[in-house]
Design a protein around this motif. Structure first.
Motif, PDB file in Angstrom:
ATOM      1  N   LEU A   1       0.809  -1.228   0.000  1.00  0.00           N
ATOM      2  CA  LEU A   1       0.000   0.000   0.000  1.00  0.00           C
ATOM      3  C   LEU A   1       0.839   1.274   0.000  1.00  0.00           C
ATOM      4  O   LEU A   1       0.381   2.333  -0.447  1.00  0.00           O
ATOM      5  N   HIS A   2       2.085   1.170   0.466  1.00  0.00           N
ATOM      6  CA  HIS A   2       2.921   2.379   0.510  1.00  0.00           C
ATOM      7  C   HIS A   2       3.036   3.035  -0.861  1.00  0.00           C
ATOM      8  O   HIS A   2       2.759   4.224  -1.021  1.00  0.00           O
ATOM      9  N   PRO A   3       3.405   2.293  -1.928  1.00  0.00           N
ATOM     10  CA  PRO A   3       3.596   2.949  -3.237  1.00  0.00           C
ATOM     11  C   PRO A   3       2.345   3.652  -3.762  1.00  0.00           C
ATOM     12  O   PRO A   3       2.416   4.769  -4.267  1.00  0.00           O
ATOM     13  N   THR A   4       1.184   3.030  -3.606  1.00  0.00           N
ATOM     14  CA  THR A   4      -0.020   3.644  -4.175  1.00  0.00           C
ATOM     15  C   THR A   4      -0.461   4.840  -3.348  1.00  0.00           C
ATOM     16  O   THR A   4      -0.902   5.860  -3.874  1.00  0.00           O
ATOM     17  N   ALA A   5      -0.269   4.753  -2.027  1.00  0.00           N
ATOM     18  CA  ALA A   5      -0.601   5.916  -1.183  1.00  0.00           C
ATOM     19  C   ALA A   5       0.310   7.083  -1.546  1.00  0.00           C
ATOM     20  O   ALA A   5      -0.132   8.221  -1.692  1.00  0.00           O
TER      21      ALA A   5
ATOM     22  N   HIS B   1      -0.524   8.684  -5.024  1.00  0.00           N
ATOM     23  CA  HIS B   1      -1.739   9.526  -5.037  1.00  0.00           C
ATOM     24  C   HIS B   1      -1.775  10.539  -3.917  1.00  0.00           C
ATOM     25  O   HIS B   1      -2.790  11.230  -3.754  1.00  0.00           O
ATOM     26  N   HIS B   2      -0.691  10.605  -3.110  1.00  0.00           N
ATOM     27  CA  HIS B   2      -0.653  11.549  -1.971  1.00  0.00           C
ATOM     28  C   HIS B   2      -1.889  11.361  -1.082  1.00  0.00           C
ATOM     29  O   HIS B   2      -2.603  12.325  -0.780  1.00  0.00           O
ATOM     30  N   ARG B   3      -2.145  10.130  -0.708  1.00  0.00           N
ATOM     31  CA  ARG B   3      -3.371   9.823   0.050  1.00  0.00           C
ATOM     32  C   ARG B   3      -3.073   9.355   1.469  1.00  0.00           C
ATOM     33  O   ARG B   3      -1.970   8.869   1.751  1.00  0.00           O
TER      34      ARG B   3
ATOM     35  N   LYS C   1       1.208  17.206  10.349  1.00  0.00           N
ATOM     36  CA  LYS C   1       2.661  17.378  10.532  1.00  0.00           C
ATOM     37  C   LYS C   1       3.401  16.670   9.389  1.00  0.00           C
ATOM     38  O   LYS C   1       4.307  17.237   8.764  1.00  0.00           O
ATOM     39  N   ARG C   2       2.969  15.448   9.072  1.00  0.00           N
ATOM     40  CA  ARG C   2       3.630  14.711   7.991  1.00  0.00           C
ATOM     41  C   ARG C   2       3.456  15.439   6.665  1.00  0.00           C
ATOM     42  O   ARG C   2       4.401  15.666   5.923  1.00  0.00           O
TER      43      ARG C   2
ATOM     44  N   GLY D   1       6.716  17.230   4.634  1.00  0.00           N
ATOM     45  CA  GLY D   1       6.667  17.029   3.186  1.00  0.00           C
ATOM     46  C   GLY D   1       6.334  15.604   2.778  1.00  0.00           C
ATOM     47  O   GLY D   1       6.562  15.179   1.651  1.00  0.00           O
ATOM     48  N   LYS D   2       5.786  14.846   3.720  1.00  0.00           N
ATOM     49  CA  LYS D   2       5.364  13.480   3.388  1.00  0.00           C
ATOM     50  C   LYS D   2       3.891  13.559   3.014  1.00  0.00           C
ATOM     51  O   LYS D   2       3.026  13.677   3.895  1.00  0.00           O
TER      52      LYS D   2
END
Ligand code: F6P
Length: 342
Positions: free
Chosen positions: A152-156, A159-161, A206-207, A212-213
């Motif tokens: 799930l990390h790559p798709t999140a 899409h900045h989700r 905060k992230r 910038g996450k």
């Protein structure tokens, strides 16, 4: 000597490894083994199959349980316990190995108090059984959560989700905590620590705005609930024979709240029964094998009314009375260890 084995409650990878170990050890000790089908229902209905070397050949790696399972509670059925005593006498079963969680072993404790010889084996992906550091199925479920978070990390990120991942565990946060730690979750919500929505929003902001996450992965235990006294979200009104209502839905509720409060696009993944499926991990195969063999050794020694458990690296018996009078509560230090990485 003829013994019986059964698997009750929610299934978990490793059950077949335990059935195999009980059977192989019992046969080596010159015992006969009856496999009762579908948990306590099989004992109530005299529904069983003799287990021999052939029956348990090639099942070590298989998920589920060759005997089937159920959430049958003989004590919620008119004449249920009497039926069990009578059937075990008729079948000349001198001892039982019930493999299960708090419900299955709770029945075992009562039957043991009524004179049935038995040794319990702890199985539940929730890992909430007191007297064992690990229950069969837990490690494999943690692996499913970890693998899912890796996916799930790559798709999140793309899409900045915010991705909310709802995991099982009923009222325990073990699966969420270890799965979140192993999978690098940015926040983990557990039943043992009702969450503050404002704190969660602040952590996400905060992230997204300071670090910038532009994406976050949040693991939510199905039994998690907000601090303002809200209850866990349930998936319906039916209860099982042990009075448990089905949990589920907290992540969808939370997704709407996060989007409304932060404006961050949020999606939900409910892992559900994937956490109970698949082949058992190496750890669960070895744990199940050690526990199954130890249970038969205690039967041979005439030590009953206990559950075998893993303490450190040793397999030790604990009375069912002591085990079931409390739960294996979440290690808070472990839970707060994750705070370092948010
Ligand atoms: O106890 C194991 C478990 O998977 C829980 O984590 C979950 O809430 C429950 O069983 C689901 O029950 P069922 O399989 O009956 O839907």
């Amino acid at each position: 000597m003829r013994i019986g084995v059964l698997t009750g409650g929610g299934d978990a990878p490793g059950l077949n490894a335990a059935i195999r170990a009980v059977t192989r050890k019992a046969l080596a000790e010159g015992m006969e083994v009856l496999g009762f089908r579908n948990g306590w229902l099989g004992v109530l209905e005299k529904d069983f199959t003799p287990l021999d070397m052939h029956s348990v050949s090639g099942i070590l790696y298989r998920g589920g349980t060759i005997l089937g399972t159920s959430r049958t509670n003989p004590y919620s059925r008119q004449g249920g316990p009497e039926e069990i005593h009578e059937n075990l006498r008729d079948l000349e079963v001198e001892a039982l190995v019930p493999i299960g969680g708090e419900d299955t072993l709770g029945v075992a404790r009562r039957l043991s108090q009524e004179g049935i010889n038995l040794v319990g084996v702890p199985k539940t992906i929730d890992n909430d059984l007191y007297g064992t550091d690990y229950s069969i199925g837990f490690d494999t479920a943690v692996g499913v959560v970890m693998d899912s978070l890796d996916k799930l990390h790559p798709t999140a990120e793309a899409h900045h989700r915010v991705m909310l991942v709802e995991v099982m565990g009923r009222d325990a946060g073990w699966v969420a905590t270890l799965g979140g730690l192993a999978g690098g979750a940015d926040a983990v919500l557990v039943p043992e620590e009702p969450f503050s929505l404002e704190k969660l929003y602040a952590r996400l902001r905060k992230r997204h705005e300071e670090l910038g996450k532009l994406f976050s992965i949040v693991v939510v235990a199905e039994g998690a609930r907000p601090r303002d006294g809200g209850q866990a979200v349930v998936g319906g009104t039916q209860v099982d024979e042990f009075g448990h209502i089905r949990l589920g839905g907290i992540a969808h509720t939370l997704a709407s709240q996060i989007e409304a409060a932060t404006g961050y696009e949020t999606r939900v993944v409910v892992l559900g029964y994937l956490q109970r499926g698949g082949t058992p991990s190496a750890f669960d195969r070895v744990l199940a094998t050690r526990l199954g063999v130890a249970a038969v050794e205690l039967i041979k020694a005439g030590q009953f009314g206990v559950m075998v458990g893993l303490k450190g690296n040793r397999i030790l018996p604990i009375s069912l009375e002591e085990s079931l009078s409390q739960t294996h509560s979440l290690d808070r230090d472990l839970y707060h260890l994750a705070d370092l990485f948010y």
